[in-house]
Design a protein around this motif. Structure first.
Motif, short mmCIF file in Angstrom:
data_model
loop_
_atom_site.label_atom_id
_atom_site.label_comp_id
_atom_site.label_asym_id
_atom_site.label_seq_id
_atom_site.Cartn_x
_atom_site.Cartn_y
_atom_site.Cartn_z
N GLN B 41 0.85 -1.19 0.00
CA GLN B 41 0.00 0.00 0.00
C GLN B 41 0.89 1.24 0.00
O GLN B 41 0.54 2.26 -0.59
CB GLN B 41 -0.92 -0.01 1.23
N TYR B 44 1.98 1.81 -3.50
CA TYR B 44 0.81 2.29 -4.24
C TYR B 44 0.58 3.78 -3.96
O TYR B 44 0.45 4.60 -4.87
CB TYR B 44 -0.40 1.46 -3.80
N ASP B 45 0.57 4.10 -2.64
CA ASP B 45 0.34 5.50 -2.27
C ASP B 45 1.48 6.40 -2.73
O ASP B 45 1.26 7.56 -3.09
CB ASP B 45 0.15 5.62 -0.74
N ILE B 48 0.96 7.11 -6.41
CA ILE B 48 -0.10 8.13 -6.55
C ILE B 48 0.44 9.51 -6.15
O ILE B 48 0.21 10.51 -6.83
CB ILE B 48 -1.32 7.78 -5.67
N ARG B 49 1.17 9.51 -5.00
CA ARG B 49 1.73 10.78 -4.51
C ARG B 49 2.61 11.42 -5.59
O ARG B 49 2.46 12.59 -5.93
CB ARG B 49 2.55 10.51 -3.24
N GLU B 280 -7.19 10.17 -9.39
CA GLU B 280 -7.58 8.76 -9.38
C GLU B 280 -7.84 8.27 -10.81
O GLU B 280 -7.47 7.16 -11.17
CB GLU B 280 -8.85 8.54 -8.53
N GLU B 384 5.05 5.68 1.04
CA GLU B 384 4.09 6.59 1.68
C GLU B 384 3.42 5.77 2.78
O GLU B 384 2.51 5.00 2.52
CB GLU B 384 3.07 7.05 0.63
N ASN B 386 1.21 5.12 5.93
CA ASN B 386 0.09 5.70 6.68
C ASN B 386 -0.45 4.67 7.65
O ASN B 386 -0.40 3.48 7.40
CB ASN B 386 -1.04 6.10 5.71
N ASN B 388 -3.44 3.02 8.73
CA ASN B 388 -4.83 2.83 8.32
C ASN B 388 -5.55 2.11 9.45
O ASN B 388 -5.56 0.88 9.54
CB ASN B 388 -4.87 2.00 7.03
#
Lengths: 224, 426
Positions: B41, B44-45, B48-49, B280, B384, B386, B388
């Motif tokens: 994740q 992935y993040d 995206i970032r 997205e 990234e 986080n 969750n």
């Protein structure tokens, strides 16, 4: 009561038409040789097993039609058990073992009573010891205390001295007799060590699955 | 305290080996899922970032049919910057060029590179690409160029072990002098770009390298060069045109706000063939496969958790068998089948709670470690990381429930033991 194990050719008649009654406060000794059927008899009276024929009445109450849950409750409230190997729960302390029958009924008021009984059986100093850390004689006395804590109608003891040396056995027997006398408690004790018990109120001899009144009286079959 | 819970706890504590084994089985299952989550994740993040920071912003506008937007970028940017929630917007233009360097008067390297044209003023408000310039500074003049790290290296002939050899994305060997050790292009060097304009005519221009950009993770401009957008427009002969508009929203804006602004924009410019996408949507094609990968890894984690449930079932069966005599005693002194069932299910709950607690603590420990150390994937892409909480909570809860469910059968078996026979057990 009759109890038959097995079927057809392997059929064994462990108890053969046994019938007797015990008065309140009586100290009854059930004697007989190994395999005579005395433990089977005790299991029937203790509702741990069901007779093939016949029934057990306690305080005039017919126990033959009770459900599994009702039998458990009945055993808990009306019967006390003392086994050959004490059978305390090793994971609990002496006091916790004695309190267990009342805790099963979520009765939390017996703490003082349990301590009182443990004091009477000479275990005042062992209350918080783990059950597997005390001697065999002490464990058996704790088992007697556990059998008495719920004020049962009958205490059933199956070879309570069978695993003890003679001195410790004598001590345990004295404790049981004292409890019977002091509390007016009914005891039915199964043993093949008749001599250890001395004077008792009544003796029933089991031989080949049949019950006889007295020690050596095959002619006096109990048919109460 | 309920005597059944007390007894369940004591029985477990006195079988420490089994307890530790069962707790480890649960906690390792949770740890695997948490570690997977942090890494995959996190990647992935991070993608995206980086896509959002460097390439697409929060909203990305381009022409649906043509390669460039003919409408004035000033009009579009002014429109966006008047909308509450929009931080900034900037035009961008992309092209392809042949880049070449000369060292000691000889042509050193020559190959094709992607070129990004940016507006230096608005770009630093919209994108963080300027922060990736390690050496020198960002594009600030019409003849300045920022070179990606890989391009700088390739232009110096460093990609082939330090010797003068052709390299790069489209190698074209034209030099014939071995100059020995490689020398990556540095700030102050000059790079010549040849760009074919919209009429098919080659336009050449020499630039001074003002900065080297290093952006890991494949979403940056390591393999590109960045120049002033007006210079690129001139070279392409596309005055006033942009390839795209990148829009940055304020930090407080949500994905819902992005959609709202996008829709508002499309309504405002219905006849310009413009298309707008949220991050997205822009990242969808890049990340669709990755998402399946994450789902697969999570599935493996949950299979692991299922395996730990089997481990608990086995351990609980062993516990029940080792406690046969105790079950017989309890039944003899009046415990109902239900009480025995509850005792062993409570054991499962204790194992589940301890395992979930330990696994979550280990998982959080790993997550915190990854966050504190700015863990990187493959030594380059900063994850990234986080917390969750929903995912952490769900995983712990599922592990707890599985441990409890795994205890049902052994507990049921325990209730089936007859007191007389059970007490004979040694």
């Amino acid at each position: 009561m009759t109890k038959i194990y097995g079927e057809a050719e392997t059929k064994v008649r462990a108890l053969d038409n046994v019938s007797f009654s015990v008065k309140k406060g009586e100290f009854v000794l059930v004697i007989g040789s190994s395999g005579s059927g005395k433990s089977t008899l005790l299991n029937m009276i203790g509702l741990l097993d069901k007779p093939t024929e016949g029934k057990v009445l306690v305080d005039g109450f017919d126990t033959s039609n009770l459900t599994d849950n009702e039998i458990s409750t009945f055993r808990n409230k009306k019967l006390g058990f003392v086994f050959q190997f004490a059978n305390l729960l090793a994971d609990l302390t002496v006091l916790e073992n004695v309190l267990l029958p009342s805790q099963i009924q979520f009765d939390s008021t017996t703490n003082n009573k349990a301590k009182e009984i443990l004091e009477k059986v000479g275990l005042k100093d062992q209350l918080f010891k783990r059950a597997n850390k005390i001697s065999g004689g002490q464990a058996q006395r704790a088992a007697i205390a556990r059998g008495l804590v719920n004020n049962p109608t009958i205490v059933l003891a199956d070879e309570p001295t069978g695993n003890l040396d003679s001195v410790t056995a004598k001590n345990v027997i004295e404790v049981m007799k004292k409890m019977a006398k002091d509390l007016g408690q009914t005891f039915i004790v199964v043993t093949h060590e008749r001599a250890q018990f001395g004077d008792v109120d009544r003796i029933i001899t089991i031989k080949d699955g049949r019950a006889f009144e007295g020690e050596h009286s095959p002619e006096l079959e109990v048919v109460a | 305290m309920d005597y059944r819970f007390h007894l369940a706890k004591r029985m477990l504590v006195n079988k420490r080996g089994s307890l530790i084994g069962a707790v480890l089985a649960v906690s390792i299952g949770i740890l695997v899922i948490n570690v997977n989550f942090v890494i995959f994740q996190g990647i992935y993040d991070a993608i995206i970032r980086d896509m959002s920071e460097y390439r697409f912003g929060d909203i990305y506008v381009y022409d649906e049919e043509k390669s460039t937007i003919e409408k004035s970028d000033t009009v579009l940017i002014n429109w966006f910057e008047r909308i509450p929630g929009v931080e900034a917007a900037t035009p961008r233009l992309e092209a392809s060029a042949t880049a070449e360097t000369r060292i000691l008067g000889h042509q050193h390297e020559k190959f094709n590179v992607p070129v990004l044209g940016v507006d230096p003023i608005s770009d630093i408000r919209t994108s963080t690409i300027h922060e990736t310039v390690g050496d020198g500074q960002y594009v600030y003049a019409r003849n300045s160029i920022v070179v990606g790290e890989s391009v700088a290296s390739d232009l110096g002939g460093c990609s082939q072990g330090g010797f003068f050899m052709s390299s790069g994305t489209d190698p074209t060997v034209t030099g014939d002098v071995d100059i020995g050790e490689c020398q990556p292009v540095r700030v102050g060097d000059s790079v010549k770009l040849t760009i074919t304009d919209q009429w098919g005519i080659d336009q050449k221009k020499r630039f001074v390298v003002t900065g080297i950009s290093g952006t890991a993770g494949g979403q940056g401009f390591d393999r590109s060069v960045i120049i002033h957008i007006d210079t690129l427009r001139d070279m392409l002969d596309r005055s006033g045109e942009s390839g795209s508009i990148m829009v940055r929203l304020q930090e407080s804006a949500s994905p819902y706000d992005a959609k709202q602004i996008k829709n508002q924009f499309l309504q405002a410019f219905p006849n310009d063939n413009l298309r707008a996408e949220t991050i997205e949507e822009s990242a969808e094609s890049t990340l669709a496969g990755f998402r399946s990968g994450i789902a697969m890894i999570n599935l493996i984690g949950y299979f692991g958790m299922g395996s730990s449930a089997f481990a608990i079932l086995t351990i609980q069966m062993m516990l029940v068998n080792s406690k046969t005599r105790e079950i017989g005693i309890m039944r003899a002194i009046g415990a109902r089948r239900k009480d025995i069932l509850i005792i062993f299910i409570m054991q499962g709950m204790i194992i589940g709670a301890m395992g979930a607690g330990a696994g979550t603590a280990l998982g959080l420990g790993y997550t915190t470690y990854a966050k504190i150390t700015n863990m990187e994937f493959g030594g380059s892409l900063a994850l990234e990381v986080n917390y969750n909480w929903q995912k952490i909570g769900e995983t712990a809860f599922i592990a707890f429930i599985l441990a409890m469910i795994a205890s049902i059968y052994p507990s049921y078996r325990a209730t089936k033991k007859q007191p007389v026979e059970a007490m004979r057990a040694v």
